[in-house]
Design a protein around this motif. Structure first.
Motif, mmCIF file in Angstrom:
data_model
loop_
_atom_site.group_PDB
_atom_site.id
_atom_site.type_symbol
_atom_site.label_atom_id
_atom_site.label_comp_id
_atom_site.label_asym_id
_atom_site.label_seq_id
_atom_site.Cartn_x
_atom_site.Cartn_y
_atom_site.Cartn_z
ATOM 1 N N GLU A 1 5.549 18.334 -1.740
ATOM 2 C CA GLU A 1 6.852 17.616 -2.099
ATOM 3 C C GLU A 1 7.340 17.308 -0.560
ATOM 4 O OE1 GLU A 1 8.379 20.849 -4.354
ATOM 5 O OE2 GLU A 1 7.859 19.730 -6.096
ATOM 6 N N SER A 2 7.362 18.070 0.547
ATOM 7 C CA SER A 2 7.613 18.135 1.646
ATOM 8 C C SER A 2 7.068 16.646 2.332
ATOM 9 C CB SER A 2 7.359 19.197 2.607
ATOM 10 O OG SER A 2 7.950 18.870 3.793
ATOM 11 N N ALA A 3 5.723 16.537 2.293
ATOM 12 C CA ALA A 3 5.046 15.474 2.840
ATOM 13 C C ALA A 3 5.821 13.979 2.298
ATOM 14 C CB ALA A 3 3.560 15.661 2.596
ATOM 15 N N TYR A 4 5.946 14.106 0.912
ATOM 16 C CA TYR A 4 6.382 13.091 0.126
ATOM 17 C C TYR A 4 7.810 12.724 0.710
ATOM 18 C CZ TYR A 4 7.783 9.997 -3.622
ATOM 19 O OH TYR A 4 8.126 8.763 -4.364
ATOM 20 N N ARG A 5 8.657 13.521 0.952
ATOM 21 C CA ARG A 5 9.893 13.175 1.474
ATOM 22 C C ARG A 5 9.890 12.715 2.782
ATOM 23 N NH1 ARG A 5 10.940 18.248 -1.106
ATOM 24 N NH2 ARG A 5 10.728 19.345 0.939
ATOM 25 N N GLU A 6 8.917 13.012 3.659
ATOM 26 C CA GLU A 6 8.819 12.456 4.976
ATOM 27 C C GLU A 6 7.784 11.195 4.993
ATOM 28 O OE1 GLU A 6 6.601 15.557 6.851
ATOM 29 O OE2 GLU A 6 8.284 17.028 6.881
ATOM 30 N N GLU B 1 0.970 -1.190 0.068
ATOM 31 C CA GLU B 1 0.104 -0.108 0.076
ATOM 32 C C GLU B 1 0.571 1.299 -0.097
ATOM 33 O OE1 GLU B 1 -3.989 1.279 2.363
ATOM 34 O OE2 GLU B 1 -2.090 0.888 3.573
ATOM 35 N N GLN B 2 1.891 1.189 0.843
ATOM 36 C CA GLN B 2 2.762 2.585 0.958
ATOM 37 C C GLN B 2 3.645 2.861 -0.412
ATOM 38 O OE1 GLN B 2 1.535 3.918 3.612
ATOM 39 N NE2 GLN B 2 3.711 4.512 3.786
ATOM 40 N N LYS B 3 3.981 1.644 -1.118
ATOM 41 C CA LYS B 3 4.575 1.603 -2.505
ATOM 42 C C LYS B 3 3.517 2.179 -3.475
ATOM 43 C CE LYS B 3 8.173 -1.844 -2.184
ATOM 44 N NZ LYS B 3 8.516 -3.178 -2.546
ATOM 45 N N ALA B 4 2.053 1.743 -3.505
ATOM 46 C CA ALA B 4 1.296 2.237 -4.445
ATOM 47 C C ALA B 4 1.003 3.545 -4.036
ATOM 48 C CB ALA B 4 0.043 1.430 -4.213
ATOM 49 N N LEU B 5 0.809 3.982 -2.992
ATOM 50 C CA LEU B 5 0.622 5.388 -2.466
ATOM 51 C C LEU B 5 1.864 6.413 -2.763
ATOM 52 C CD1 LEU B 5 -0.960 5.090 0.907
ATOM 53 C CD2 LEU B 5 -2.094 6.105 -0.917
ATOM 54 N N SER B 6 3.029 5.754 -2.707
ATOM 55 C CA SER B 6 4.242 6.726 -3.289
ATOM 56 C C SER B 6 4.267 6.986 -4.601
ATOM 57 C CB SER B 6 5.604 5.852 -2.734
ATOM 58 O OG SER B 6 6.757 6.441 -3.344
ATOM 59 N N ARG B 7 3.947 5.709 -5.241
ATOM 60 C CA ARG B 7 3.649 5.913 -6.894
ATOM 61 C C ARG B 7 2.621 7.108 -7.325
ATOM 62 N NH1 ARG B 7 4.575 0.269 -6.950
ATOM 63 N NH2 ARG B 7 2.325 0.021 -7.024
ATOM 64 N N GLU B 8 1.684 6.869 -6.588
ATOM 65 C CA GLU B 8 0.493 7.966 -6.740
ATOM 66 C C GLU B 8 0.813 9.347 -6.592
ATOM 67 O OE1 GLU B 8 -4.221 8.748 -5.918
ATOM 68 O OE2 GLU B 8 -3.463 7.233 -5.112
ATOM 69 N N ALA B 9 1.604 9.433 -5.295
ATOM 70 C CA ALA B 9 1.749 10.707 -4.996
ATOM 71 C C ALA B 9 2.659 11.275 -5.931
ATOM 72 C CB ALA B 9 2.458 10.757 -3.516
ATOM 73 N N SER B 10 3.712 10.539 -6.071
ATOM 74 C CA SER B 10 5.060 11.033 -7.267
ATOM 75 C C SER B 10 4.189 11.581 -8.700
ATOM 76 C CB SER B 10 5.848 9.922 -7.528
ATOM 77 O OG SER B 10 6.683 10.241 -8.639
ATOM 78 N N ASN C 1 -1.028 12.377 2.409
ATOM 79 C CA ASN C 1 -0.917 13.900 2.736
ATOM 80 C C ASN C 1 -0.232 14.610 1.453
ATOM 81 O OD1 ASN C 1 -1.563 16.440 3.799
ATOM 82 N ND2 ASN C 1 0.451 16.500 4.598
ATOM 83 N N ALA C 2 0.887 13.897 0.972
ATOM 84 C CA ALA C 2 1.172 14.430 -0.359
ATOM 85 C C ALA C 2 0.281 14.428 -1.520
ATOM 86 C CB ALA C 2 2.509 13.681 -0.780
ATOM 87 N N ILE C 3 -0.427 13.436 -1.709
ATOM 88 C CA ILE C 3 -1.479 13.362 -2.768
ATOM 89 C C ILE C 3 -2.530 14.414 -2.752
ATOM 90 C CG2 ILE C 3 -3.487 11.726 -3.612
ATOM 91 C CD1 ILE C 3 -1.566 9.207 -2.747
ATOM 92 N N SER C 4 -3.129 14.688 -1.304
ATOM 93 C CA SER C 4 -4.089 15.678 -1.158
ATOM 94 C C SER C 4 -3.646 16.909 -1.669
ATOM 95 C CB SER C 4 -4.298 15.459 0.292
ATOM 96 O OG SER C 4 -5.322 16.561 0.594
#
Length: 477
Positions: A89-94, A44-53, A99-102
């Motif tokens: 971008e800050s939320a993504y790095r953390e 799930e984290q990987k999927a969210l990371s890809r979507e956020a990116s 939150n990054a997606i939102s």
């Protein structure tokens, strides 16, 4: 009375084998659930990371695309989108991907809504693709003249002025202009026959060459309106002091209408001369010469102790009385090494006196002094390395290839970068003009809306390739 014997099994409990088996199954299942939960969390984290990116990339592309043409009254909302994007971008790095997606979606929504209005209003209708020498632009009537640079956007009401320089400009509909030296015009917009906004320029003075794609384009001089048909190559020149102009077609055609009510239609290799509000009948112009020698990309050896010669040849053009020849160091032919207009032969011999890379082209001029279109340019490189020494010194190192940020502009991409001088460059298989310092800029028409891959390929003189890929978002215009 004897006491009864104590049963040794009184403190024991019996458990069946089936119960043990069931308990084992439950323990294994519980373990699998724990492991599965951990793997699901990771997935799930990987999927969210890809979507956020992905969403952050989309918002960043929109931000970079629209920042140069943001209106003054849009700055507050635009700055809000900038803040939301920075927070994403800050939320993504953390690692806070939800939150990054939102935050990225919020930035994207603001940018899209802001510039749907801008696109409908016709702002940002053109972009500088390449600039060489002294070229300036001005925002409307009241602002100061500023130096022009590649990728700067132009809007209706903006002025463009060249003195000793030249520039290439692409409009949102794909019309491509080459602005020659000593030219000034204003960017305008016109109402098309279908009710939509079209692109136009109003000439003050000078000379422009242009090519249209699937849409016509309009050019006005004082007293004459010209409509350049789709899929055409044309030129327009105007001498403000004499009140005279020239309108010509290399390919396709133009329709002209003067302020006095005269109308003319121009076909391929024809021109009409303007004198005030009067228009001449169409007349033929010479065709473009075809260059024959030397071959393109020729490597010319050079020895300072015994300078050599190089002969340039082209096929004669019917009706030509003389030829113009230019040899320069950039594809816009500014500050040329050779610039002559009285060659009577279809050849010219150059003295090879120094090393470097050069471009050359030829145009035919008829007996009335009518100048035809320039030929395609060819290139030759003069090098001090002899053939034997060169063969021994061939390397296998790919050339450097650096890209500037690719700027989407509707379905057009403006791609700029730098490579090794003398290298050949192509973008998605389409050849690109490379200046002699290795820099290049190209407007690429994309036919697919959505995310696409842009492939830029450079090949040096030893045949070593370097390829860069860039993902770009193409939006419907």
């Amino acid at each position: 009375m004897a006491r009864p014997q104590s049963d040794p099994r009184r403190n024991w409990y019996s458990i069946s084998v089936e119960t043990l088996r069931t308990l084992g199954v439950l323990l294994v299942a519980a373990g699998l659930l724990v492991v599965g939960a951990r793997y699901f969390h990771r997935w799930e984290q990987k999927a969210l990371s890809r979507e956020a990116s992905h969403v952050i990339d989309e918002a960043r592309v929109l931000f970079n695309r629209y920042e140069p043409i943001a209106r003054p009254n849009q700055r507050k909302a635009f700055d809000g989108a900038r803040t939301s994007l920075a927070e994403a971008e800050s939320a993504y790095r953390e690692g806070s991907f939800r939150n990054a997606i939102s935050r990225a979606k919020a930035a994207r929504a603001v940018l899209v809504s802001l510039f749907e209005v801008t696109a409908r209003s016709g702002e940002g209708t053109a972009n500088f693709v390449a600039v060489q020498g002294a070229v300036e632009f001005r925002r409307g009537e009241s602002s100061d003249w500023q130096p022009a640079k590649s990728r700067i956007s132009l809007m209706p009401g903006d002025y463009v002025r060249t003195s000793t320089g030249s520039a290439e400009i692409v409009f949102a509909d794909g019309t491509f202009y080459t602005v020659r030296a000593n030219t000034q015009f204003i960017v305008a917009s016109v109402r098309g026959a279908d009710g939509g906004e079209g692109q136009s320029i109003r000439m003050d003075y000078g000379w422009v060459d242009l090519s249209t794609r699937t849409n016509p384009s309009q050019i006005a001089t004082p007293g004459v309106e010209a409509r350049v048909k789709e899929s055409s190559e044309a030129f327009v020149a105007y001498d403000r002091g004499a009140g005279s102009g020239r309108f010509g077609a290399v390919r396709g055609g133009l329709d002209l209408a003067s302020s006095t009510g005269l109308k003319r239609s121009i076909g391929a290799l024809q021109q009409v001369v303007q004198s005030g509000g009067q228009l001449s009948a169409p007349e033929q112009i010479p065709g473009a010469p075809r260059l024959t020698e030397p071959a393109d990309q020729l490597q010319v050896p050079f020895d300072r102790r015994a300078p050599g010669k190089l002969t340039l040849r082209w096929q004669p053009v019917t009706g030509a009385a003389r030829y113009a020849l230019q040899v320069g160091r950039n594809h816009l032919f500014v500050d040329n090494v050779i610039d002559v207009g009285a060659r009577t032969k279809s050849s010219a011999t150059l003295g090879v006196r120094d090393e470097g890379s050069f471009l050359w082209r030829v145009a035919a001029i008829d007996g009335k002094g009518v100048h035809g279109p320039w030929s395609d340019a060819r290139r030759f490189d003069v090098t001090g390395v002899s053939g034997a020494r060169r063969a021994a010194s061939i390397d296998r190192t790919p050339p450097p290839l650096d890209l500037e940020e690719v700027k989407p502009y509707g379905t057009i991409l403006i791609v700029g970068g730098r490579t090794e001088p003398g290298a050949r460059v192509s973008i998605n298989g389409e050849p690109v003009e490379v200046d002699l310092d290795g820099s290049f800029n190209k407007a690429i028409q994309m036919n697919r809306v959505g995310w696409s891959t842009l492939e830029v390929r450079a090949v040096d003189s030893d045949g070593n390739p370097k390829v860069l890929s860039r993902k770009v978002l193409i939006e419907a215009s």
